[in-house]
Motif scaffolding. Structure first.
Motif, mmCIF file in Angstrom:
data_model
loop_
_atom_site.group_PDB
_atom_site.id
_atom_site.type_symbol
_atom_site.label_atom_id
_atom_site.label_comp_id
_atom_site.label_asym_id
_atom_site.label_seq_id
_atom_site.Cartn_x
_atom_site.Cartn_y
_atom_site.Cartn_z
ATOM 1 N N THR A 46 -4.385 25.236 2.975
ATOM 2 C CA THR A 46 -4.661 26.492 2.637
ATOM 3 C C THR A 46 -6.163 26.368 2.153
ATOM 4 N N SER A 47 -6.790 27.448 1.824
ATOM 5 C CA SER A 47 -8.137 27.445 1.117
ATOM 6 C C SER A 47 -8.276 26.857 -0.081
ATOM 7 N N GLY A 48 -7.127 26.674 -0.796
ATOM 8 C CA GLY A 48 -7.221 25.842 -2.007
ATOM 9 C C GLY A 48 -6.683 24.615 -2.105
ATOM 10 N N GLY A 49 -6.366 24.040 -0.943
ATOM 11 C CA GLY A 49 -6.182 22.601 -0.724
ATOM 12 C C GLY A 49 -4.530 22.172 -0.586
ATOM 13 N N SER A 50 -3.728 23.248 -0.625
ATOM 14 C CA SER A 50 -2.417 23.070 -0.438
ATOM 15 C C SER A 50 -2.037 22.783 0.973
ATOM 16 N N THR A 51 -1.105 21.732 1.059
ATOM 17 C CA THR A 51 -0.898 21.287 2.485
ATOM 18 C C THR A 51 0.718 21.285 2.697
ATOM 19 N N ASN A 52 0.896 21.193 4.134
ATOM 20 C CA ASN A 52 2.503 21.280 4.439
ATOM 21 C C ASN A 52 2.133 20.563 5.946
ATOM 22 N N TYR A 53 3.394 19.558 6.022
ATOM 23 C CA TYR A 53 3.377 18.709 7.184
ATOM 24 C C TYR A 53 4.954 18.718 7.841
ATOM 25 N N ALA A 54 4.948 18.598 9.163
ATOM 26 C CA ALA A 54 5.922 18.333 9.743
ATOM 27 C C ALA A 54 6.780 17.252 9.351
ATOM 28 N N GLU A 55 8.131 16.946 9.211
ATOM 29 C CA GLU A 55 8.624 15.597 8.733
ATOM 30 C C GLU A 55 8.419 14.530 9.767
ATOM 31 N N SER A 56 7.912 14.807 11.036
ATOM 32 C CA SER A 56 7.762 13.653 11.819
ATOM 33 C C SER A 56 6.548 12.847 11.663
ATOM 34 N N VAL A 57 5.458 13.661 10.961
ATOM 35 C CA VAL A 57 4.228 13.012 10.784
ATOM 36 C C VAL A 57 3.943 12.900 9.304
ATOM 37 N N LYS A 58 4.704 13.057 8.291
ATOM 38 C CA LYS A 58 4.320 12.728 6.962
ATOM 39 C C LYS A 58 4.193 11.510 6.856
ATOM 40 N N GLY A 59 3.104 11.253 6.118
ATOM 41 C CA GLY A 59 2.933 9.854 5.794
ATOM 42 C C GLY A 59 2.037 8.903 6.796
ATOM 43 N N ARG A 60 1.872 9.958 8.089
ATOM 44 C CA ARG A 60 0.993 9.031 8.942
ATOM 45 C C ARG A 60 -0.254 10.071 9.282
ATOM 46 N N PHE A 61 0.048 11.465 9.264
ATOM 47 C CA PHE A 61 -1.262 12.094 9.389
ATOM 48 C C PHE A 61 -1.565 12.915 8.041
ATOM 49 N N THR A 62 -2.895 13.103 8.005
ATOM 50 C CA THR A 62 -3.636 13.838 6.890
ATOM 51 C C THR A 62 -4.474 15.101 7.329
ATOM 52 N N ILE A 63 -4.240 16.070 6.732
ATOM 53 C CA ILE A 63 -5.058 17.401 7.126
ATOM 54 C C ILE A 63 -6.017 17.406 6.187
ATOM 55 N N SER A 64 -7.203 17.930 6.273
ATOM 56 C CA SER A 64 -8.212 18.464 5.321
ATOM 57 C C SER A 64 -9.078 19.417 5.929
ATOM 58 N N ARG A 65 -9.889 19.683 5.123
ATOM 59 C CA ARG A 65 -10.937 20.703 5.591
ATOM 60 C C ARG A 65 -12.042 21.020 4.589
ATOM 61 N N ASP A 66 -13.206 21.335 5.202
ATOM 62 C CA ASP A 66 -14.502 21.496 4.560
ATOM 63 C C ASP A 66 -14.961 22.733 4.531
ATOM 64 N N ASN A 67 -14.541 23.631 3.464
ATOM 65 C CA ASN A 67 -14.750 24.970 3.699
ATOM 66 C C ASN A 67 -16.463 25.560 3.816
ATOM 67 N N ALA A 68 -17.205 24.739 3.290
ATOM 68 C CA ALA A 68 -18.376 25.240 3.285
ATOM 69 C C ALA A 68 -18.804 24.983 4.857
ATOM 70 N N LYS A 69 -18.357 24.147 5.826
ATOM 71 C CA LYS A 69 -18.585 23.956 7.063
ATOM 72 C C LYS A 69 -17.464 24.882 8.083
ATOM 73 N N SER A 70 -16.519 25.512 7.312
ATOM 74 C CA SER A 70 -15.318 26.055 8.200
ATOM 75 C C SER A 70 -14.859 25.267 9.239
#
Length: 121
Positions: A52-76
């Motif tokens: 989310t725009s506030g930084g809350s994340t949600n992952y599929a069980e199959s990728v937890k601990g291996r994948f990391t999602i992030s975002r740069d709001n200023a750069k969209s």
């Protein structure tokens, strides 16, 4: 008009890493949620991760601990760091951006064209 473009896919050996990027551009007031989905041949598209725009994340069980999602709001722009890749991670990865074009408009989901990730054993 909003465009969403993914990049960073490719071929990697099992155990390797890739970093996907998702750049949104155009008439954007805010991006509420950015997410990554994937679709393997013969399978349905599935959610991999979302943020989310506030930084809350949600992952599929199959990728937890291996994948990391992030975002740069200023750069969209959103990112998906994929580590310890497995052959079963092979798929076309799609980015979505839930965009609000004004402060009072509803969000609309925009999709990228997808980027291929292939993990060899």
């Amino acid at each position: 008009q909003v465009q969403v473009v993914e990049s960073g896919g490719g071929l990697v050996q099992a155990g390797g890493s890739l970093r996907l990027s998702c750049a949104a551009s155009g008439s954007i007031f805010s991006i509420e949620v950015m997410g990554w989905y994937r679709q393997a041949p013969g399978k349905q598209r599935e959610l991999v991760a979302a943020i989310t725009s506030g930084g809350s994340t949600n992952y599929a069980e199959s990728v937890k601990g291996r994948f990391t999602i992030s975002r740069d709001n200023a750069k969209s722009t959103g990112y998906l760091q994929m580590n310890s890749l497995k052959p079963e991670d092979t798929a076309v990865y799609y980015c979505n951006a839930d965009v609000r074009v004004t402060s009072y408009s509803p969000t609309y989901r925009h999709w990228g064209q997808g980027t291929q990730v292939t993990v060899s054993s």
